[in-house]
Design an enzyme around this catalytic site. Structure first.
Site, PDB file in Angstrom:
ATOM      1  N   ARG A  35      -7.265   5.660  -5.869  1.00  0.00           N
ATOM      2  CA  ARG A  35      -6.971   7.073  -6.057  1.00  0.00           C
ATOM      3  C   ARG A  35      -7.272   7.516  -7.489  1.00  0.00           C
ATOM      4  NH1 ARG A  35      -0.917   7.491  -4.128  1.00  0.00           N
ATOM      5  NH2 ARG A  35      -1.261   9.720  -4.578  1.00  0.00           N
TER       6      ARG A  35
ATOM      7  N   ILE B 142       0.866  -1.170   0.000  1.00  0.00           N
ATOM      8  CA  ILE B 142       0.000   0.000   0.000  1.00  0.00           C
ATOM      9  C   ILE B 142       0.909   1.229   0.000  1.00  0.00           C
ATOM     10  CG2 ILE B 142      -2.041  -1.039   1.040  1.00  0.00           C
ATOM     11  CD1 ILE B 142      -1.183  -0.121   3.738  1.00  0.00           C
ATOM     12  N   ASP B 143       0.380   2.345  -0.470  1.00  0.00           N
ATOM     13  CA  ASP B 143       1.199   3.539  -0.651  1.00  0.00           C
ATOM     14  C   ASP B 143       1.736   4.075   0.673  1.00  0.00           C
ATOM     15  OD1 ASP B 143       0.626   3.438  -3.373  1.00  0.00           O
ATOM     16  OD2 ASP B 143      -1.135   4.728  -3.158  1.00  0.00           O
ATOM     17  N   LYS B 144       2.757   4.886   0.577  1.00  0.00           N
ATOM     18  CA  LYS B 144       3.403   5.478   1.754  1.00  0.00           C
ATOM     19  C   LYS B 144       2.402   6.156   2.680  1.00  0.00           C
ATOM     20  CE  LYS B 144       6.604   9.236   2.940  1.00  0.00           C
ATOM     21  NZ  LYS B 144       7.432  10.347   2.403  1.00  0.00           N
TER      22      LYS B 144
END
Length: 310
Positions: free
Chosen positions: A243, A140-142
């Site tokens: 997103r 998963i993204d930062k």
């Protein structure tokens, strides 16, 4: 010890796909790692070694992948206060905090989730996905928080990767998006690929370069005329999928300055998208029992909701 061997048969619908892309699609390993295996004569097609990553595969091709023993890790364990939601001998589920990178990369070898996992698991993590991504089977993204599966054994890694490839893992996210959604629930079915101009971004694509991406969403709460609190369930798991999809239908995530506007006013200091991986469910690699784990909303997300409810 002999190299581990995996065998795949190319289905008709994947004929013509590049070899590295085919392997990445079927196995959910990083493409860079697979390209390295191809170039080092660890991949055979119909009995012959292939060393070019862009060779197209054909229907019914037999692809053999030989996975060498993991290299000695060049990254250091770090004692971190990890939030472990579930753990057994094969895997664990960790609640990843905001502003934490999942795995090391060139120029960023410390303070990642992997550094903390190496300490927590005493180095006992699966090695299939390369030396910089031990135990990591998905990401998963930062700035995205929430539940992430980490594999301790190669058996677990192969099983979770296969479940990801056939889209059988339950993944539900909570998000705050701009504007009121007209429909209380819906499905976005739009292929994703690299942005034609900015290669660091993803975009909905109209050509053959994109991969099919499906996101189901439902409104949890109409917070006010400007924002909605929603849940998204992934049927596929592409890079930045939620997103990009929400931005595509004109409802970008609050705080996501890559695919949406710069937050202003009371949210001007918000760093990164308001997105949380709340629930993850999977069949256990050893027992085949279905396990579902829930990660509570992080404090910043709760504060955002309280502010909007006022």
């Amino acid at each position: 010890m002999e190299k581990e061997e995996l065998t795949l048969i190319v289905p008709a619908e994947m004929e013509g796909m590049r070899l590295d892309l085919f392997l990445a699609e079927k196995l959910s390993f990083s493409r860079s790692y697979l390209q390295k295996l191809i170039k080092s004569e660890n991949v055979m097609r119909n009995g012959s070694f292939i060393t070019k990553t862009k060779v197209p595969v054909c229907c019914a091709d037999e692809i053999k992948l030989y996975i060498p023993e993991p290299e000695t890790l060049a990254i250091l364990p770090e004692n971190m206060n990890l939030d472990i939601l579930y753990e057994d001998d094969d895997l664990l589920v960790v609640n990843k905090p905001k502003d934490m990178v999942v795995h090391p990369a060139a120029g960023h070898m410390a303070h990642t989730l992997v550094n903390g996992l190496l300490y927590h698991c005493n180095g006992r993590l699966s090695g299939i996905n390369g030396v910089l991504r031990p135990g990591i089977v998905h990401r998963i993204d930062k700035d995205t928080t929430g539940a992430l599966i980490v594999c301790k054994t190669d058996l677990a890694h192969r099983s979770i990767a296969e479940q990801l490839s056939v889209h059988s893992i339950t993944r539900r996210y909570q998000a705050v998006v701009y504007h009121n959604l007209m429909m209380e629930e819906g499905t976005i079915d739009a292929p994703l690929g690299r942005h034609p101009v900015d290669r660091k971004k993803m975009a909905v694509t109209a050509d053959q370069s994109g991969k099919r991406a499906i996101t189901h969403y439902r409104v949890i709460d109409h917070l006010n005329h400007q924002f909605n609190y929603i849940e998204c369930e992934l049927e596929t798991g592409r890079t930045h999928q939620i997103r990009v999809h929400m931005s595509y239908i004109q409802h970008p995530l609050l705080g996501d300055t890559v695919y949406g506007p710069q937050p202003t006013g009371r949210f001007s200091k918000l760093q990164g998208q308001t997105l949380h991986a709340g629930i993850i469910g999977f069949n256990h690699p050893r027992t085949n029992q279905y396990i579902e784990v829930e990660a509570p909303l992080p404090p910043y997300f709760v504060e955002v909701l309280k502010t909007l409810e006022k």
